[in-house]
Design a protein around this motif. Structure first.
Motif, PDB file in Angstrom:
ATOM      1  N   LEU A 298       0.830  -1.197   0.000  1.00  0.00           N
ATOM      2  CA  LEU A 298       0.000   0.000   0.000  1.00  0.00           C
ATOM      3  C   LEU A 298       0.870   1.255   0.000  1.00  0.00           C
ATOM      4  O   LEU A 298       0.536   2.259  -0.647  1.00  0.00           O
ATOM      5  N   ALA A 299       1.987   1.204   0.724  1.00  0.00           N
ATOM      6  CA  ALA A 299       2.907   2.349   0.743  1.00  0.00           C
ATOM      7  C   ALA A 299       3.490   2.592  -0.634  1.00  0.00           C
ATOM      8  O   ALA A 299       3.650   3.742  -1.079  1.00  0.00           O
ATOM      9  N   LEU A 300       3.804   1.505  -1.324  1.00  0.00           N
ATOM     10  CA  LEU A 300       4.370   1.611  -2.671  1.00  0.00           C
ATOM     11  C   LEU A 300       3.343   2.175  -3.647  1.00  0.00           C
ATOM     12  O   LEU A 300       3.642   3.063  -4.448  1.00  0.00           O
ATOM     13  N   VAL A 301       2.116   1.670  -3.561  1.00  0.00           N
ATOM     14  CA  VAL A 301       1.047   2.179  -4.428  1.00  0.00           C
ATOM     15  C   VAL A 301       0.801   3.657  -4.139  1.00  0.00           C
ATOM     16  O   VAL A 301       0.677   4.475  -5.054  1.00  0.00           O
ATOM     17  N   ALA A 302       0.737   4.008  -2.850  1.00  0.00           N
ATOM     18  CA  ALA A 302       0.449   5.390  -2.470  1.00  0.00           C
ATOM     19  C   ALA A 302       1.507   6.345  -3.002  1.00  0.00           C
ATOM     20  O   ALA A 302       1.186   7.424  -3.527  1.00  0.00           O
ATOM     21  N   GLU A 303       2.779   5.940  -2.898  1.00  0.00           N
ATOM     22  CA  GLU A 303       3.855   6.855  -3.268  1.00  0.00           C
ATOM     23  C   GLU A 303       4.083   6.919  -4.777  1.00  0.00           C
ATOM     24  O   GLU A 303       4.258   7.996  -5.336  1.00  0.00           O
ATOM     25  N   LEU A 304       4.074   5.769  -5.444  1.00  0.00           N
ATOM     26  CA  LEU A 304       4.384   5.758  -6.876  1.00  0.00           C
ATOM     27  C   LEU A 304       3.175   6.026  -7.759  1.00  0.00           C
ATOM     28  O   LEU A 304       3.299   6.606  -8.836  1.00  0.00           O
ATOM     29  N   VAL A 305       2.005   5.602  -7.305  1.00  0.00           N
ATOM     30  CA  VAL A 305       0.811   5.742  -8.140  1.00  0.00           C
ATOM     31  C   VAL A 305       0.022   7.003  -7.806  1.00  0.00           C
ATOM     32  O   VAL A 305      -0.408   7.729  -8.694  1.00  0.00           O
ATOM     33  N   TYR A 306      -0.129   7.275  -6.500  1.00  0.00           N
ATOM     34  CA  TYR A 306      -0.957   8.418  -6.101  1.00  0.00           C
ATOM     35  C   TYR A 306      -0.136   9.593  -5.572  1.00  0.00           C
ATOM     36  O   TYR A 306      -0.699  10.612  -5.188  1.00  0.00           O
TER      37      TYR A 306
END
Length: 386
Positions: A298-306
């Motif tokens: 979730l941290a990866l999605v939050a930082e790279l995607v959002y």
């Protein structure tokens, strides 16, 4: 070695029986005095203070700088509290004993007339936060839950890093927790890491909100988002990217996730969401299959995607007070600052027992004795690793 810091390397071995019995006798005196003077909440406040806890460990003769300073000291205090009627009990322990905490909490709750379900949930959530929401390479293996007759509680738990062979101790106190997912600790003892995935920091609030929204509102998108973020992390730019590709940022994140472990998504997580109401980050953490790898994802999605960045600051506390001086009471198990002398230990126990029987709750004499050592500090060269 900085002032107030106790490095906690993983130490094996056992405390010899002759020392263990003396530690328990001295701990009984200390705990009784603390409760008589400050009450059960005062005891919980002190056990949740990393420096005070370390001082208790040092004064009973345990190594000042080992993982055992947590496991041994809490085990001894738990034993004392189980034998004495002081209005406070301890549940859980090291390894398999940590998993006994819920049943022990229910038993104590029945004895004290407390809401067992709320306390068991708190115990689970506290463990989940230090193992999942706050990640710095340490896996929990020790969890002790202290609770008094009024329902006040404190937690002392510890994680280990088997690669670096180090431990880290986490302290909690009920009266200091206004929000379990926002700077909830009363202290964290150990070595500060270069970075940590800290989703319970103040500046992770936007991440926590986004995580709940993703899990609650768009769970079917999560597998795709995880795959997309992982491709970015590996350095491959997909044909359709949610955000501009930033090589420098990806390299930095790759190093952080390499240290913590590969992000992944358990498919049962988003299947659960259809059956469970997720209204907060705490609810998310308490889902059965949400573990460190899911939060990393979730941290990866939050930082790279959002482009929503969680905190990467390690929240280890560095208090200015050094509890090492208390190791001079009887010495240390492994000879630092000097080997324990059984005769001198027994003399100390005899003197303190006599004082307790004479003062009978009047702590004035104890406070006068405290002034003798208040301004004394040990020679720095004697503070050496065991």
């Amino acid at each position: 070695m900085r002032t107030g810091i106790a490095e906690l390397p993983l130490h094996g071995g056992k405390v010899p029986a002759w020392l263990l019995s003396r530690m328990e006798k001295l701990s009984k005196i200390l705990v009784t005095l603390i409760v008589e003077e400050y009450g059960t909440l005062g005891f919980l406040e002190r056990i949740s203070d990393p420096v005070y806890f370390q001082a208790i460990n040092n004064i009973i003769g345990m190594d000042w700088d080992s993982s055992g300073s947590t496991t041994v000291t809490t085990a001894i205090i738990k034993r004392v509290l189980s034998k004495e009627e002081l209005g406070v009990k301890a549940c859980g322990g090291k390894g398999v004993h940590s998993r006994e905490a819920p049943d022990e909490i229910r038993k104590v709750s029945e004895e004290f007339g407390l809401d067992a379900s709320s306390l068991v949930r708190t115990s689970r959530l506290v463990a989940k936060i230090d193992n999942t929401a706050l990640q710095s390479g340490y896996q929990l293996y020790h969890h002790v839950f202290f609770v008094d007759e009024e329902g006040n509680w404190a937690v002392v738990q510890q994680g280990m890093n088997t690669i670096d062979k180090m431990a880290r101790r986490y302290h909690w106190l009920s009266t200091k927790v206004s929000d379990f997912t926002r700077n909830p600790h009363s202290g964290i003892q150990g070595r500060r890491e270069p970075f940590a995935l800290n989703t319970v920091a103040d500046d992770s609030q936007e991440f926590r909100k986004l995580s709940v929204e993703l899990i609650k509102d768009e769970p079917e998108k999560l597998p795709t988002l995880f795959a997309e973020a992982n491709r970015l992390l590996e350095g491959y730019v997909p044909l359709t990217s949610y955000v501009p590709y930033d090589p420098h940022k990806v390299r930095e994140l790759r190093e952080k996730f390499r240290r913590l472990g590969k992000p992944s998504l358990n498919k049962d997580v988003w299947l659960q969401v259809k059956e469970v109401n997720i209204d907060s980050f705490s609810d998310l953490l308490l889902l059965k299959n949400v573990g460190p790898a899911t939060i990393r994802g979730l941290a990866l999605v939050a930082e790279l995607v959002y482009e929503v960045q969680p905190s990467w600051r390690d929240p280890v506390t560095h208090p200015p007070v050094d509890p090492f001086k208390f190791a001079y009471a009887v010495g240390g198990k492994d000879g630092v600052p000097f080997p324990i002398d059984r005769k001198q230990y027994d003399e100390l126990l005899s003197i303190l027992s006599e004082l307790m029987s004479r003062v009978k709750g009047d702590a004035k004499i104890m406070k006068r004795l405290a002034t003798l050592t208040r301004s004394w500090a040990p020679p720095p060269e004697e503070k050496i690793p065991t």
